[in-house]
Motif scaffolding. Structure first.
Motif, PDB file in Angstrom:
ATOM      1  N   GLU A 148       0.823  -1.210   0.000  1.00  0.00           N
ATOM      2  CA  GLU A 148       0.000   0.000   0.000  1.00  0.00           C
ATOM      3  C   GLU A 148       0.858   1.260   0.000  1.00  0.00           C
ATOM      4  OE1 GLU A 148      -2.527  -0.736   3.343  1.00  0.00           O
ATOM      5  OE2 GLU A 148      -3.981  -1.886   2.145  1.00  0.00           O
ATOM      6  N   ASN A 149       1.985   1.234   0.715  1.00  0.00           N
ATOM      7  CA  ASN A 149       2.890   2.385   0.666  1.00  0.00           C
ATOM      8  C   ASN A 149       3.458   2.568  -0.738  1.00  0.00           C
ATOM      9  OD1 ASN A 149       3.871   3.930   3.334  1.00  0.00           O
ATOM     10  ND2 ASN A 149       3.180   1.881   3.913  1.00  0.00           N
ATOM     11  N   LEU A 150       3.867   1.475  -1.365  1.00  0.00           N
ATOM     12  CA  LEU A 150       4.395   1.553  -2.725  1.00  0.00           C
ATOM     13  C   LEU A 150       3.326   2.049  -3.700  1.00  0.00           C
ATOM     14  CD1 LEU A 150       6.405  -1.799  -2.791  1.00  0.00           C
ATOM     15  CD2 LEU A 150       7.386   0.503  -2.872  1.00  0.00           C
ATOM     16  N   ALA A 151       2.113   1.548  -3.555  1.00  0.00           N
ATOM     17  CA  ALA A 151       1.040   1.952  -4.465  1.00  0.00           C
ATOM     18  C   ALA A 151       0.711   3.433  -4.317  1.00  0.00           C
ATOM     19  CB  ALA A 151      -0.199   1.098  -4.214  1.00  0.00           C
ATOM     20  N   ARG A 152       0.683   3.936  -3.092  1.00  0.00           N
ATOM     21  CA  ARG A 152       0.409   5.368  -2.896  1.00  0.00           C
ATOM     22  C   ARG A 152       1.503   6.209  -3.538  1.00  0.00           C
ATOM     23  NH1 ARG A 152      -1.520   3.538   2.210  1.00  0.00           N
ATOM     24  NH2 ARG A 152       0.476   3.947   3.241  1.00  0.00           N
ATOM     25  N   MET A 153       2.754   5.787  -3.397  1.00  0.00           N
ATOM     26  CA  MET A 153       3.860   6.507  -4.018  1.00  0.00           C
ATOM     27  C   MET A 153       3.686   6.536  -5.535  1.00  0.00           C
ATOM     28  SD  MET A 153       7.979   5.751  -3.703  1.00  0.00           S
ATOM     29  CE  MET A 153       7.855   4.057  -4.288  1.00  0.00           C
ATOM     30  N   HIS A 154       3.412   5.407  -6.121  1.00  0.00           N
ATOM     31  CA  HIS A 154       3.318   5.318  -7.575  1.00  0.00           C
ATOM     32  C   HIS A 154       2.077   6.019  -8.118  1.00  0.00           C
ATOM     33  CE1 HIS A 154       5.974   1.527  -7.111  1.00  0.00           C
ATOM     34  NE2 HIS A 154       6.708   2.618  -7.268  1.00  0.00           N
ATOM     35  N   LYS A 155       0.974   5.948  -7.410  1.00  0.00           N
ATOM     36  CA  LYS A 155      -0.230   6.640  -7.872  1.00  0.00           C
ATOM     37  C   LYS A 155      -0.021   8.146  -7.890  1.00  0.00           C
ATOM     38  CE  LYS A 155      -4.245   4.986  -6.396  1.00  0.00           C
ATOM     39  NZ  LYS A 155      -5.242   4.386  -5.462  1.00  0.00           N
ATOM     40  N   ASP A 218       5.628 -15.420  -1.129  1.00  0.00           N
ATOM     41  CA  ASP A 218       5.539 -14.087  -0.519  1.00  0.00           C
ATOM     42  C   ASP A 218       5.464 -13.010  -1.593  1.00  0.00           C
ATOM     43  OD1 ASP A 218       5.636 -15.220   1.998  1.00  0.00           O
ATOM     44  OD2 ASP A 218       7.815 -14.965   2.194  1.00  0.00           O
ATOM     45  N   TRP A 219       6.240 -13.180  -2.668  1.00  0.00           N
ATOM     46  CA  TRP A 219       6.183 -12.204  -3.752  1.00  0.00           C
ATOM     47  C   TRP A 219       4.794 -12.192  -4.393  1.00  0.00           C
ATOM     48  CZ3 TRP A 219       8.367  -7.990  -5.289  1.00  0.00           C
ATOM     49  CH2 TRP A 219       8.121  -7.512  -6.574  1.00  0.00           C
ATOM     50  N   SER A 220       4.205 -13.345  -4.568  1.00  0.00           N
ATOM     51  CA  SER A 220       2.859 -13.418  -5.144  1.00  0.00           C
ATOM     52  C   SER A 220       1.856 -12.683  -4.265  1.00  0.00           C
ATOM     53  CB  SER A 220       2.435 -14.884  -5.311  1.00  0.00           C
ATOM     54  OG  SER A 220       3.221 -15.528  -6.290  1.00  0.00           O
ATOM     55  N   LYS A 221       1.978 -12.827  -2.959  1.00  0.00           N
ATOM     56  CA  LYS A 221       1.085 -12.101  -2.050  1.00  0.00           C
ATOM     57  C   LYS A 221       1.312 -10.596  -2.154  1.00  0.00           C
ATOM     58  CE  LYS A 221       0.422 -15.642   1.525  1.00  0.00           C
ATOM     59  NZ  LYS A 221       0.651 -15.985   2.955  1.00  0.00           N
ATOM     60  N   LEU A 222       2.591 -10.200  -2.206  1.00  0.00           N
ATOM     61  CA  LEU A 222       2.903  -8.772  -2.303  1.00  0.00           C
ATOM     62  C   LEU A 222       2.311  -8.186  -3.583  1.00  0.00           C
ATOM     63  CD1 LEU A 222       4.422  -6.278  -1.200  1.00  0.00           C
ATOM     64  CD2 LEU A 222       6.428  -7.053  -2.485  1.00  0.00           C
ATOM     65  N   VAL A 223       2.466  -8.878  -4.697  1.00  0.00           N
ATOM     66  CA  VAL A 223       1.912  -8.404  -5.968  1.00  0.00           C
ATOM     67  C   VAL A 223       0.391  -8.330  -5.902  1.00  0.00           C
ATOM     68  CG1 VAL A 223       1.620  -8.957  -8.423  1.00  0.00           C
ATOM     69  CG2 VAL A 223       3.873  -9.175  -7.349  1.00  0.00           C
ATOM     70  N   TYR A 224      -0.239  -9.331  -5.294  1.00  0.00           N
ATOM     71  CA  TYR A 224      -1.699  -9.320  -5.149  1.00  0.00           C
ATOM     72  C   TYR A 224      -2.153  -8.088  -4.362  1.00  0.00           C
ATOM     73  CZ  TYR A 224      -6.331 -10.519  -3.401  1.00  0.00           C
ATOM     74  OH  TYR A 224      -7.662 -10.467  -3.069  1.00  0.00           O
ATOM     75  N   PHE A 225      -1.511  -7.844  -3.221  1.00  0.00           N
ATOM     76  CA  PHE A 225      -1.864  -6.676  -2.404  1.00  0.00           C
ATOM     77  C   PHE A 225      -1.571  -5.379  -3.148  1.00  0.00           C
ATOM     78  CE2 PHE A 225      -0.870  -9.522   1.445  1.00  0.00           C
ATOM     79  CZ  PHE A 225      -2.203  -9.820   1.658  1.00  0.00           C
ATOM     80  N   TYR A 226      -0.431  -5.372  -3.869  1.00  0.00           N
ATOM     81  CA  TYR A 226      -0.046  -4.158  -4.584  1.00  0.00           C
ATOM     82  C   TYR A 226      -1.044  -3.816  -5.675  1.00  0.00           C
ATOM     83  CZ  TYR A 226       2.391  -0.819  -7.448  1.00  0.00           C
ATOM     84  OH  TYR A 226       2.682   0.308  -8.156  1.00  0.00           O
ATOM     85  N   ALA A 228      -4.086  -4.688  -5.995  1.00  0.00           N
ATOM     86  CA  ALA A 228      -5.373  -4.290  -5.411  1.00  0.00           C
ATOM     87  C   ALA A 228      -5.334  -2.830  -4.974  1.00  0.00           C
ATOM     88  CB  ALA A 228      -5.712  -5.195  -4.229  1.00  0.00           C
ATOM     89  N   ALA A 229      -4.215  -2.398  -4.378  1.00  0.00           N
ATOM     90  CA  ALA A 229      -4.094  -1.013  -3.911  1.00  0.00           C
ATOM     91  C   ALA A 229      -3.865  -0.050  -5.069  1.00  0.00           C
ATOM     92  CB  ALA A 229      -2.949  -0.904  -2.898  1.00  0.00           C
ATOM     93  N   PHE A 230      -3.113  -0.489  -6.065  1.00  0.00           N
ATOM     94  CA  PHE A 230      -2.802   0.371  -7.214  1.00  0.00           C
ATOM     95  C   PHE A 230      -4.007   0.526  -8.135  1.00  0.00           C
ATOM     96  CE2 PHE A 230      -0.780   1.108 -11.437  1.00  0.00           C
ATOM     97  CZ  PHE A 230      -0.120   2.290 -11.135  1.00  0.00           C
ATOM     98  N   GLY A 231      -4.820  -0.510  -8.205  1.00  0.00           N
ATOM     99  CA  GLY A 231      -6.047  -0.426  -9.002  1.00  0.00           C
ATOM    100  C   GLY A 231      -5.952  -1.053 -10.365  1.00  0.00           C
ATOM    101  N   SER A 232      -4.828  -1.648 -10.700  1.00  0.00           N
ATOM    102  CA  SER A 232      -4.669  -2.351 -11.976  1.00  0.00           C
ATOM    103  C   SER A 232      -3.475  -3.278 -11.912  1.00  0.00           C
ATOM    104  CB  SER A 232      -4.505  -1.356 -13.136  1.00  0.00           C
ATOM    105  OG  SER A 232      -3.265  -0.679 -13.049  1.00  0.00           O
TER     106      SER A 232
END
Length: 239
Positions: A148-155, A218-226, A228-232
């Protein structure tokens, strides 16, 4: 030029560059020569007892079409810290930033940030048994907080540009059912804005995959969460 972000320091604003420049401590990053100058980081204690990190630079500049004659890299990092704070991305709190020319017309620059108390590199947290101690539910929450922190930065169209696993810091607040993970991102010296959020996301997430030791699950989970937060979804992120 100088920007003041601390209200409880007794040193007058006009004297703060000199104060921090002359305050010395232990090197946590020895000065290295690049970009036409030197840059290093010291750990110091301020007059009010706060643990601070002082990035100290001489002639250490970057050039861009906006600044063809060069600009201290700490000013770019300051811009990133300000921008990411506004996006609710957890980054170190800036205490002071300033740059000035010396008698030889060479840049001297400072970036002072507050210590991230209780945080440690995520790989050190793993090595010390943090995952085993707090369990898989909290570990998943930590991956989600990172995503979620990464997604907010990128958005916000900010690209970290140097997102190695060593730049991800974590801490756990509380114990038992009250335990909560927190994540912070460090080393924003190369951070910059991109034309699109997607370009920032694709660069950083691929880079993080290359420079991390996450297990496949763990990477698959991180990508899934990412995503979802990034929106695409992001093309090329192997789960």
């Amino acid at each position: 030029m100088a920007v003041d972000f601390v209200a409880d320091l007794a040193v007058p604003a006009k004297d703060r560059f000199a104060y921090f420049w002359n305050t010395r401590g232990d090197w946590v990053e020895e000065p290295n020569r690049r970009r036409g100058g030197e840059s290093g980081v010291q750990r110091v204690v301020s007059e009010n007892g706060r643990l601070l990190y002082v990035k100290r630079q001489t002639g250490h500049i970057y050039r861009s079409w906006l600044h063809p004659f060069g600009r201290p890299t700490v000013l770019r990092e300051r811009d990133a810290l300000e921008g990411l704070r506004q996006l609710n991305v957890n980054v170190p709190r800036m205490v002071f930033c300033g740059a000035e020319r010396d008698e030889n017309n060479e840049w001297r620059a400072l970036l002072v940030t507050a210590s991230l108390d209780g945080f440690e590199e995520i790989e050190n947290w793993y090595a010390s048994g943090g995952r085993e101690h707090f369990g898989e539910v909290l570990h998943d929450q930590m991956l989600k907080a990172l995503a979620e922190n990464l997604a907010r930065m990128h958005k916000g169209r900010w690209q970290h540009s140097c997102i190695y696993i060593k730049h991800v810091f974590v801490r756990v607040v509380g114990e038992g059912a009250d335990a909560k993970p927190e994540v912070a991102l460090l080393d924003l010296e190369k951070c910059r804005r991109r034309l699109t959020a997607y370009a920032a996301a694709q660069h950083d997430m691929k880079q993080l995959r290359r420079h991390s030791s996450f297990k496949s699950a763990d990477w698959s989970k991180l990508v899934y969460f990412y995503e979802a937060a990034f929106g695409s979804s992001i093309k090329g992120l192997d789960r």
